[in-house]
Write a protein that holds these residues in place. Structure first.
Motif, PDB file in Angstrom:
ATOM      1  N   ILE A  36     -30.078  67.340 -52.532  1.00  0.00           N
ATOM      2  CA  ILE A  36     -30.907  67.215 -53.720  1.00  0.00           C
ATOM      3  C   ILE A  36     -31.537  65.821 -53.734  1.00  0.00           C
ATOM      4  O   ILE A  36     -30.839  64.822 -53.521  1.00  0.00           O
ATOM      5  CB  ILE A  36     -30.071  67.396 -55.001  1.00  0.00           C
ATOM      6  CG1 ILE A  36     -29.428  68.784 -55.038  1.00  0.00           C
ATOM      7  CG2 ILE A  36     -30.916  67.166 -56.248  1.00  0.00           C
ATOM      8  CD1 ILE A  36     -30.384  69.908 -55.259  1.00  0.00           C
ATOM      9  N   PHE A  37     -32.840  65.753 -54.004  1.00  0.00           N
ATOM     10  CA  PHE A  37     -33.547  64.476 -54.135  1.00  0.00           C
ATOM     11  C   PHE A  37     -33.923  64.287 -55.600  1.00  0.00           C
ATOM     12  O   PHE A  37     -34.702  65.070 -56.157  1.00  0.00           O
ATOM     13  CB  PHE A  37     -34.798  64.455 -53.261  1.00  0.00           C
ATOM     14  CG  PHE A  37     -34.501  64.570 -51.791  1.00  0.00           C
ATOM     15  CD1 PHE A  37     -34.158  63.463 -51.047  1.00  0.00           C
ATOM     16  CD2 PHE A  37     -34.555  65.804 -51.154  1.00  0.00           C
ATOM     17  CE1 PHE A  37     -33.864  63.571 -49.694  1.00  0.00           C
ATOM     18  CE2 PHE A  37     -34.272  65.927 -49.807  1.00  0.00           C
ATOM     19  CZ  PHE A  37     -33.919  64.804 -49.074  1.00  0.00           C
ATOM     20  N   VAL A  38     -33.371  63.248 -56.229  1.00  0.00           N
ATOM     21  CA  VAL A  38     -33.561  63.025 -57.655  1.00  0.00           C
ATOM     22  C   VAL A  38     -34.432  61.790 -57.863  1.00  0.00           C
ATOM     23  O   VAL A  38     -34.247  60.764 -57.206  1.00  0.00           O
ATOM     24  CB  VAL A  38     -32.211  62.850 -58.368  1.00  0.00           C
ATOM     25  CG1 VAL A  38     -32.406  62.782 -59.874  1.00  0.00           C
ATOM     26  CG2 VAL A  38     -31.274  63.991 -58.017  1.00  0.00           C
ATOM     27  N   PRO A  52     -41.757  71.966 -46.523  1.00  0.00           N
ATOM     28  CA  PRO A  52     -42.113  73.052 -47.440  1.00  0.00           C
ATOM     29  C   PRO A  52     -40.883  73.685 -48.078  1.00  0.00           C
ATOM     30  O   PRO A  52     -39.910  74.005 -47.407  1.00  0.00           O
ATOM     31  CB  PRO A  52     -42.823  74.058 -46.524  1.00  0.00           C
ATOM     32  CG  PRO A  52     -43.345  73.239 -45.389  1.00  0.00           C
ATOM     33  CD  PRO A  52     -42.329  72.158 -45.173  1.00  0.00           C
ATOM     34  N   GLY A  53     -40.929  73.810 -49.408  1.00  0.00           N
ATOM     35  CA  GLY A  53     -39.808  74.384 -50.134  1.00  0.00           C
ATOM     36  C   GLY A  53     -38.831  73.366 -50.677  1.00  0.00           C
ATOM     37  O   GLY A  53     -37.919  73.722 -51.437  1.00  0.00           O
ATOM     38  N   VAL A  54     -39.004  72.089 -50.320  1.00  0.00           N
ATOM     39  CA  VAL A  54     -38.119  71.028 -50.801  1.00  0.00           C
ATOM     40  C   VAL A  54     -38.901  70.154 -51.782  1.00  0.00           C
ATOM     41  O   VAL A  54     -40.043  69.765 -51.506  1.00  0.00           O
ATOM     42  CB  VAL A  54     -37.588  70.172 -49.636  1.00  0.00           C
ATOM     43  CG1 VAL A  54     -36.793  68.974 -50.157  1.00  0.00           C
ATOM     44  CG2 VAL A  54     -36.721  71.021 -48.712  1.00  0.00           C
ATOM     45  N   ASP A  55     -38.286  69.855 -52.930  1.00  0.00           N
ATOM     46  CA  ASP A  55     -38.923  69.042 -53.967  1.00  0.00           C
ATOM     47  C   ASP A  55     -38.045  67.862 -54.347  1.00  0.00           C
ATOM     48  O   ASP A  55     -36.809  67.927 -54.263  1.00  0.00           O
ATOM     49  CB  ASP A  55     -39.163  69.876 -55.236  1.00  0.00           C
ATOM     50  CG  ASP A  55     -40.073  71.060 -55.018  1.00  0.00           C
ATOM     51  OD1 ASP A  55     -41.014  70.940 -54.211  1.00  0.00           O
ATOM     52  OD2 ASP A  55     -39.840  72.113 -55.656  1.00  0.00           O
ATOM     53  N   GLN A  56     -38.689  66.808 -54.811  1.00  0.00           N
ATOM     54  CA  GLN A  56     -38.011  65.773 -55.582  1.00  0.00           C
ATOM     55  C   GLN A  56     -38.042  66.227 -57.038  1.00  0.00           C
ATOM     56  O   GLN A  56     -39.074  66.684 -57.517  1.00  0.00           O
ATOM     57  CB  GLN A  56     -38.729  64.437 -55.461  1.00  0.00           C
ATOM     58  CG  GLN A  56     -38.857  63.884 -54.055  1.00  0.00           C
ATOM     59  CD  GLN A  56     -39.813  62.697 -54.021  1.00  0.00           C
ATOM     60  OE1 GLN A  56     -40.762  62.629 -54.809  1.00  0.00           O
ATOM     61  NE2 GLN A  56     -39.585  61.777 -53.116  1.00  0.00           N
ATOM     62  N   VAL A  57     -36.904  66.107 -57.741  1.00  0.00           N
ATOM     63  CA  VAL A  57     -36.873  66.576 -59.124  1.00  0.00           C
ATOM     64  C   VAL A  57     -36.376  65.472 -60.045  1.00  0.00           C
ATOM     65  O   VAL A  57     -35.490  64.685 -59.675  1.00  0.00           O
ATOM     66  CB  VAL A  57     -35.998  67.843 -59.286  1.00  0.00           C
ATOM     67  CG1 VAL A  57     -36.581  69.002 -58.510  1.00  0.00           C
ATOM     68  CG2 VAL A  57     -34.563  67.583 -58.855  1.00  0.00           C
ATOM     69  N   SER A  58     -36.951  65.418 -61.243  1.00  0.00           N
ATOM     70  CA  SER A  58     -36.485  64.466 -62.245  1.00  0.00           C
ATOM     71  C   SER A  58     -35.248  65.023 -62.948  1.00  0.00           C
ATOM     72  O   SER A  58     -34.945  66.219 -62.877  1.00  0.00           O
ATOM     73  CB  SER A  58     -37.595  64.158 -63.245  1.00  0.00           C
ATOM     74  OG  SER A  58     -38.135  65.343 -63.805  1.00  0.00           O
ATOM     75  N   LEU A  59     -34.538  64.154 -63.646  1.00  0.00           N
ATOM     76  CA  LEU A  59     -33.253  64.531 -64.222  1.00  0.00           C
ATOM     77  C   LEU A  59     -33.363  65.693 -65.210  1.00  0.00           C
ATOM     78  O   LEU A  59     -32.469  66.534 -65.289  1.00  0.00           O
ATOM     79  CB  LEU A  59     -32.625  63.326 -64.921  1.00  0.00           C
ATOM     80  CG  LEU A  59     -32.154  62.185 -64.006  1.00  0.00           C
ATOM     81  CD1 LEU A  59     -31.732  60.987 -64.839  1.00  0.00           C
ATOM     82  CD2 LEU A  59     -31.010  62.639 -63.121  1.00  0.00           C
ATOM     83  N   ASP A  60     -34.478  65.759 -65.957  1.00  0.00           N
ATOM     84  CA  ASP A  60     -34.594  66.825 -66.948  1.00  0.00           C
ATOM     85  C   ASP A  60     -34.800  68.194 -66.312  1.00  0.00           C
ATOM     86  O   ASP A  60     -34.633  69.219 -66.986  1.00  0.00           O
ATOM     87  CB  ASP A  60     -35.736  66.522 -67.928  1.00  0.00           C
ATOM     88  CG  ASP A  60     -37.069  66.299 -67.230  1.00  0.00           C
ATOM     89  OD1 ASP A  60     -37.080  65.649 -66.169  1.00  0.00           O
ATOM     90  OD2 ASP A  60     -38.095  66.782 -67.733  1.00  0.00           O
ATOM     91  N   LEU A  61     -35.129  68.246 -65.025  1.00  0.00           N
ATOM     92  CA  LEU A  61     -35.287  69.521 -64.324  1.00  0.00           C
ATOM     93  C   LEU A  61     -34.085  69.837 -63.429  1.00  0.00           C
ATOM     94  O   LEU A  61     -34.050  70.883 -62.785  1.00  0.00           O
ATOM     95  CB  LEU A  61     -36.561  69.503 -63.473  1.00  0.00           C
ATOM     96  CG  LEU A  61     -37.877  69.258 -64.212  1.00  0.00           C
ATOM     97  CD1 LEU A  61     -39.046  69.306 -63.233  1.00  0.00           C
ATOM     98  CD2 LEU A  61     -38.081  70.277 -65.325  1.00  0.00           C
TER      99      LEU A  61
END
Length: 326
Positions: A36-38, A52-61
């Motif tokens: 997981i990339f936060v 493709p298919g990998v995201d950086q996500v913020s804490l609220d998500l």
């Protein structure tokens, strides 16, 4: 006709059910550790273009992401952080309110059943992109160990179940073990990046973690891909220093090393199916050159067959879905 004497191996291959009956190596959802990339901010989901298919996500998500993993039956995650600020000593790595520490607290509060592994390194947090303190262009080994121990303790205070140090400084397992024990965390295991090569397969990860070196490379501390026996020396040192798991990274081009590690050490072996291995298959699949499902499951099976007990992989969510469909 003369009766020939030979073995009929095909008898055990003649149907799907027969092949399943004698299958030696199996993949299961609990084998997989999902990275997981936060990132800082709100309502951010940044696609990693090279993965493709990998995201950086913020804490609220993050909760939505964790719920998807739990629903699939994936039991473990490894957390990487992308801080808003960087400095020469990577201070956000060991700050009690750093991005990884905040993510770990949130995950453990909402999903206590998940095993949360903290990547313990400095490269994402330093403005120079190297895994240690730098003086006159040289990465200093021993002063870096103190910062790694501080980082590990901070991550465990936030709720991390396992510490996974990836920096390849000499003595990093001993320093972290001492730091954890001194802080009262003697029960926290260390999943050491025991065998980590200076590989060309890491490129897409550096896009995801924003961790590219700003000068030089990491060949003075990561291993030469040509060396085999050195891997056993590295693993032996980490076992002696108190490692509880041994990671081999990358996995696909180092299956021989994985088997060596498995044969020589009585600890769980973890394959890191790295970003370049992931992205190559994604690119080929998008061009219609390979069957993505078949090639991914074959690749992951090869890692288990080579000796991996666990696999860190960006394919985890897709792999679990495919296994359930089989």
């Amino acid at each position: 006709m003369t009766l020939l004497q030979f073995n009929r191996h095909r008898r055990l291959r003649r149907s799907d059910s027969m092949r399943a009956l004698v299958r030696e190596t199996h993949l299961q959802p609990e084998d997989f550790i999902y990275p997981i990339f936060v990132i800082e901010g709100k309502n951010k989901r940044n696609a990693v273009q090279s993965m493709p298919g990998v995201d950086q996500v913020s804490l609220d998500l993050l909760s939505r992401e964790m719920q998807e993993l739990v629903d699939l039956g994936i039991q473990s995650v490894i957390v990487f952080g992308v801080p808003a600020e960087k400095d020469a000593v990577g201070s956000q790595a060991y700050h009690d309110h750093g991005i990884v520490q905040k993510a770990i607290r949130q995950i453990k509060e909402e999903f206590p059943e998940l095993v949360v592994i903290a990547d313990t390194c400095l490269c994402q947090y330093t403005d120079h992109g190297h895994c240690g303190i730098i003086e006159e262009g040289k990465i200093l080994n021993d002063p870096t160990l103190d910062l790694l121990a501080r980082t590990a303790v901070s991550q465990v205070r936030a709720g991390a179940d396992i510490i996974a140090p990836s920096n390849m400084m000499d003595g990093f397992v001993a320093a972290i073990r001492h730091g954890l024990d001194e802080a009262g965390f003697e029960d926290i295991p260390i999943m050491s990046y025991a065998v980590k090569y200076a590989s060309a397969f890491y490129g897409p990860f550096r896009d995801a973690a924003h961790s590219s070196p700003q000068f030089g490379d990491r060949k003075t501390y990561q291993m030469d891909p040509a060396n085999r026996l050195e891997a056993l020396r590295e693993a032996e040192s980490d076992v002696a220093e108190g490692a509880d798991f041994l990671i081999v990274k990358p996995a696909l081009s180092y299956l021989d090393i994985m088997r060596d590690v498995k044969n020589n050490f009585n600890l769980p072996v973890v394959a890191y199916n790295v970003s370049g291995e992931y992205s190559m298959i994604k690119a080929a699949a998008q061009n219609g050159w390979v069957n993505e499902k078949e090639i991914v499951l074959e690749k992951l099976t090869s890692m288990k067959r080579a000796g991996a007990d666990l696999i860190i992989t960006y394919h985890a969510k897709d792999a679990v879905r495919w296994l359930k469909d089989n």
